[in-house]
Scaffold this motif. Structure first.
Motif, short mmCIF file in Angstrom:
data_model
loop_
_atom_site.label_atom_id
_atom_site.label_comp_id
_atom_site.label_asym_id
_atom_site.label_seq_id
_atom_site.Cartn_x
_atom_site.Cartn_y
_atom_site.Cartn_z
N ALA A 40 0.83 -1.20 0.00
CA ALA A 40 0.00 0.00 0.00
C ALA A 40 0.87 1.25 0.00
CB ALA A 40 -0.93 0.00 1.21
N LYS A 41 1.96 1.19 0.74
CA LYS A 41 2.88 2.34 0.78
C LYS A 41 3.51 2.56 -0.59
CE LYS A 41 4.22 1.96 5.62
NZ LYS A 41 5.22 1.23 6.40
N ALA A 42 3.92 1.46 -1.22
CA ALA A 42 4.55 1.58 -2.54
C ALA A 42 3.56 2.15 -3.55
CB ALA A 42 5.07 0.22 -3.00
N LEU A 43 2.32 1.68 -3.47
CA LEU A 43 1.31 2.16 -4.41
C LEU A 43 1.05 3.66 -4.21
CD1 LEU A 43 -1.21 -0.80 -4.31
CD2 LEU A 43 -0.11 0.10 -6.38
N LYS A 44 1.22 4.10 -2.99
CA LYS A 44 0.96 5.50 -2.67
C LYS A 44 2.06 6.41 -3.24
CE LYS A 44 -0.89 7.89 1.36
NZ LYS A 44 -1.04 7.79 2.82
N THR A 45 3.29 5.89 -3.25
CA THR A 45 4.40 6.76 -3.64
C THR A 45 4.79 6.62 -5.11
OG1 THR A 45 5.86 5.05 -2.79
CG2 THR A 45 5.43 6.93 -1.36
N GLU A 46 4.56 5.42 -5.70
CA GLU A 46 4.99 5.25 -7.08
C GLU A 46 3.80 5.31 -8.02
OE1 GLU A 46 7.42 1.63 -7.42
OE2 GLU A 46 7.74 1.90 -5.27
N SER A 47 4.08 5.63 -9.27
CA SER A 47 2.99 5.65 -10.23
C SER A 47 2.84 4.26 -10.83
CB SER A 47 3.29 6.72 -11.29
OG SER A 47 3.05 6.22 -12.56
N SER A 48 1.70 3.65 -10.62
CA SER A 48 1.51 2.29 -11.11
C SER A 48 0.35 2.24 -12.09
CB SER A 48 1.23 1.35 -9.92
OG SER A 48 0.02 1.72 -9.32
N HIS A 49 0.27 1.15 -12.82
CA HIS A 49 -0.78 1.02 -13.84
C HIS A 49 -1.50 -0.30 -13.70
CE1 HIS A 49 0.68 4.46 -16.13
NE2 HIS A 49 1.90 4.03 -15.82
N GLN A 50 -2.78 -0.27 -14.05
CA GLN A 50 -3.50 -1.51 -14.28
C GLN A 50 -3.37 -1.78 -15.77
OE1 GLN A 50 -7.60 -1.51 -12.84
NE2 GLN A 50 -7.19 0.47 -11.89
N ILE A 51 -3.22 -3.02 -16.13
CA ILE A 51 -3.23 -3.32 -17.56
C ILE A 51 -4.68 -3.30 -18.03
CG2 ILE A 51 -2.72 -5.14 -19.25
CD1 ILE A 51 -0.17 -5.66 -17.69
N ARG A 52 -4.90 -2.70 -19.16
CA ARG A 52 -6.25 -2.46 -19.68
C ARG A 52 -7.12 -1.77 -18.62
NH1 ARG A 52 -8.39 -4.72 -24.24
NH2 ARG A 52 -9.81 -2.98 -23.94
N ALA A 53 -6.59 -0.66 -18.09
CA ALA A 53 -7.34 0.10 -17.09
C ALA A 53 -8.67 0.59 -17.66
CB ALA A 53 -6.52 1.27 -16.61
N ASP A 54 -8.71 0.70 -19.00
CA ASP A 54 -9.93 1.19 -19.65
C ASP A 54 -11.14 0.28 -19.40
OD1 ASP A 54 -8.37 -0.67 -21.20
OD2 ASP A 54 -9.78 -0.37 -22.85
N LEU A 55 -10.87 -0.96 -19.03
CA LEU A 55 -11.98 -1.89 -18.79
C LEU A 55 -12.60 -1.70 -17.40
CD1 LEU A 55 -10.40 -5.13 -20.31
CD2 LEU A 55 -12.17 -3.69 -21.34
N GLU A 56 -11.93 -0.90 -16.59
CA GLU A 56 -12.43 -0.57 -15.25
C GLU A 56 -12.74 -1.80 -14.40
OE1 GLU A 56 -15.58 2.29 -15.60
OE2 GLU A 56 -14.27 3.72 -16.60
N LEU A 57 -11.82 -2.74 -14.42
CA LEU A 57 -12.02 -3.95 -13.63
C LEU A 57 -11.41 -3.81 -12.24
CD1 LEU A 57 -11.23 -6.54 -16.44
CD2 LEU A 57 -13.45 -5.69 -15.70
N ASN A 58 -10.68 -2.72 -12.03
CA ASN A 58 -9.96 -2.50 -10.76
C ASN A 58 -9.17 -3.74 -10.36
OD1 ASN A 58 -8.94 -1.53 -8.43
ND2 ASN A 58 -10.88 -1.48 -7.30
N THR A 59 -8.12 -3.97 -11.10
CA THR A 59 -7.33 -5.19 -10.88
C THR A 59 -6.56 -5.13 -9.57
OG1 THR A 59 -5.49 -4.23 -12.11
CG2 THR A 59 -7.03 -5.58 -13.36
N GLY A 60 -6.35 -6.28 -8.99
CA GLY A 60 -5.57 -6.36 -7.76
C GLY A 60 -4.08 -6.46 -8.04
N VAL A 61 -3.73 -6.79 -9.29
CA VAL A 61 -2.33 -6.86 -9.69
C VAL A 61 -2.01 -5.61 -10.50
CG1 VAL A 61 -0.59 -8.18 -10.97
CG2 VAL A 61 -2.41 -9.38 -9.75
N ARG A 62 -1.00 -4.90 -10.09
CA ARG A 62 -0.64 -3.65 -10.76
C ARG A 62 0.83 -3.62 -11.11
NH1 ARG A 62 -4.68 0.69 -9.19
NH2 ARG A 62 -6.48 -0.60 -8.74
N TYR A 63 1.18 -2.76 -12.05
CA TYR A 63 2.54 -2.75 -12.58
C TYR A 63 3.12 -1.35 -12.54
CZ TYR A 63 1.27 -7.34 -14.42
OH TYR A 63 0.87 -8.65 -14.54
N THR A 64 4.41 -1.24 -12.23
CA THR A 64 5.11 0.04 -12.36
C THR A 64 6.08 -0.04 -13.52
OG1 THR A 64 6.73 -0.72 -10.74
CG2 THR A 64 4.99 0.72 -9.93
N ASN A 65 6.38 1.14 -14.05
CA ASN A 65 7.37 1.27 -15.14
C ASN A 65 6.99 0.55 -16.43
OD1 ASN A 65 9.19 2.86 -13.53
ND2 ASN A 65 9.71 0.96 -12.46
N ILE A 66 5.72 0.64 -16.80
CA ILE A 66 5.40 0.22 -18.16
C ILE A 66 4.78 1.39 -18.91
CG2 ILE A 66 5.14 -2.28 -18.01
CD1 ILE A 66 2.15 -1.83 -17.48
#
Ligand code: SF4
Ligand code: SF4
Lengths: 257, 173
Positions: A231-257
């Motif tokens: 949670a701390k890392a998510l707060k400080t780094e910019s992360s992405h959901q893959i296919r965020a446009d689908l609005e599935l609110n994924t539990g797995v997220r990625y940084t640096n893509i």
């Protein structure tokens, strides 16, 4: 009960607590089964947590398959035997794969990034929406998985998943691990090492393997606990959901893509 | 519908029991295999007669707790059946519990019930140090008459009360 919100409803929890006390005190009526769950995992999955992952693609090494191998071992996928006479191509296309390495190339700059791809444990999982039997389900703690006892193998969920996260078992399976049942005709996918987590572990097999190889690309934890590392890392780094446009609110997220 | 199945099952148990009593020698008195962990124990996770009658319901109930709710330490678990009832062969390797003549198949074959658990579930204990889960002691039953190794000299005698408890699900549905 609402399916869409996995926020804990404190009123309901309080009510349930009281009901349990009442039930224990009451005489058990015929026809009602009462079984005793032991203390350690008595409560089971709780909606007070939501398990998730943060994957740093910069740290994910090209050509490394430590997480994939660890997953195959943890979940007994490596115990599967190729059916006699099956061609390489068919075997590779049909064998289950819970996590796979994906390579992305930016068309304009040519930049390449690697990432492990598994079930994204969507908050609004399409695989659950389409399942005709309720076999594909989301646990209270956000883990999405298949209940093989009710899966009829229709594979709607495989079609619905935007991440190609699910596998179908095409063949009879001779040997399984106790904690990872598997047989012909059911669909399966990454369950965030639910068995390990329920046993009180705080890491997944893939995370352990990645750390062991010195990459530290995978961070598993509770998204709802503000003090957790993830949670701390998510707060400080910019992360992405893959296919965020689908609005599935994924539990797995990625940084640096 | 439910009631009918209940009655049928109950009738099945009675007929099965009668057969068992009348047949001497042909059928052993217990399906527990020598050389399995269970053979060395006084009682199963519940009284034997209860388990014989109700194991399928118990297992189904608790599998839902485990799969759906993540509750792992339930009183009844298939993994625990396998852990206790798998017999070792001469070389020390476990025989699958559903192999011909082994614990699960001996009864299921006898009553002509096909056993599909092991299409997906592991058939032998995993080779690691023993687990301590789910071996809770049963309630206040008379272990003498309900023990694992029942004999023809000492047929099961149940009080009305015990019978009611053993067949609680029949009565209820
Ligand atoms: S990633 Fe696919 S399998 Fe996983 S929850 Fe989302 S839709 Fe379902
Ligand atoms: S394959 Fe199984 S889990 Fe998937 S949609 Fe069909 S019944 Fe549901």
């Amino acid at each position: 009960m609402s399916c869409n919100s996995d926020q804990p409803d404190m009123n309901r929890r309080g009510f349930l607590g009281k009901t349990v006390v009442a039930a224990t005190a009451a005489v058990v009526a015929p026809g009602i089964m009462l079984t005793v769950a032991k203390a350690s995992s008595e409560e089971g999955a709780s909606s007070a947590v939501r398990w998730g992952m943060l994957i740093d693609t910069n740290k994910c090494a090209d050509g490394c398959s430590a997480c994939v191998d660890a997953c195959n071992k943890e979940n007994g996928i490596d115990l599967m035997q190729r059916p006699e006479g099956q061609a390489d191509e068919m075997w590779n296309a049909q064998r289950p794969q819970w996590v796979r390495k994906v390579k992305l190339r930016d068309k304009q700059t040519g930049e390449v990034s690697n990432l492990p791809m598994m079930c994204q444990h969507c908050e609004h999982p399409p695989c659950v929406d389409v399942c005709p039997t309720g076999a594909s389900f989301k646990r209270a703690d956000g883990i999405v998985m298949v209940d093989r006892h009710t899966c009829i193998g229709c594979r709607y969920c495989m079609m619905a998943c935007p991440y190609k996260a699910r596998s179908f078992i095409h063949q009879d399976v001779a040997e399984q691990l106790t904690g990872a049942p598997r047989g012909k005709g059911c669909v399966e996918s990454c369950n965030l090492c639910a068995g390990r987590i329920d046993a009180g572990n705080s890491t997944t097999a893939c995370q352990d393997a990645c750390n062991r190889d010195g990459h530290q690309a995978i961070l598993f934890g509770d998204l709802k606990n503000p003090d957790s590392e993830i949670a701390k890392a998510l707060k400080t780094e910019s992360s992405h959901q893959i296919r965020a446009d689908l609005e599935l609110n994924t539990g797995v997220r990625y940084t640096n893509i | 519908m439910d009631r009918l199945t209940g009655i049928k099952r109950f009738a099945g148990v009675l007929v099965g029991g009668a057969l068992l009593l009348f047949t001497t020698g042909a059928i052993s008195e217990t399906a527990v295999t020598e050389g399995s962990k269970a053979a060395g124990l006084d009682t199963c996770v519940a009284p034997t007669a209860d388990i014989r009658r109700n194991h399928m319901d118990y297992l189904k109930h608790d599998r839902d707790l485990t799969v759906r709710k993540g509750i792992r330490e339930t009183q009844y678990s298939l993994a625990e059946c396998v852990e206790c009832h798998a017999e070792k062969d001469d070389s020390g390797a476990y025989k699958p519990v559903n192999a011909e003549g082994q614990f699960c198949s001996s009864c299921h074959n006898y009553v002509a019930v096909s056993l599909s658990c092991f299409q997906c579930h592991r058939k032998t204990p995993e080779l690691k140090s023993g687990s301590d889960t789910a071996m809770n002691q049963g309630g206040d039953f008379n272990v003498e008459s309900l023990g694992l190794l029942q004999s023809l000299d000492k047929p099961v005698s149940l009080s009305r009360d015990e019978l009611v408890r053993l067949h609680a699900t029949v009565k209820g549905d």
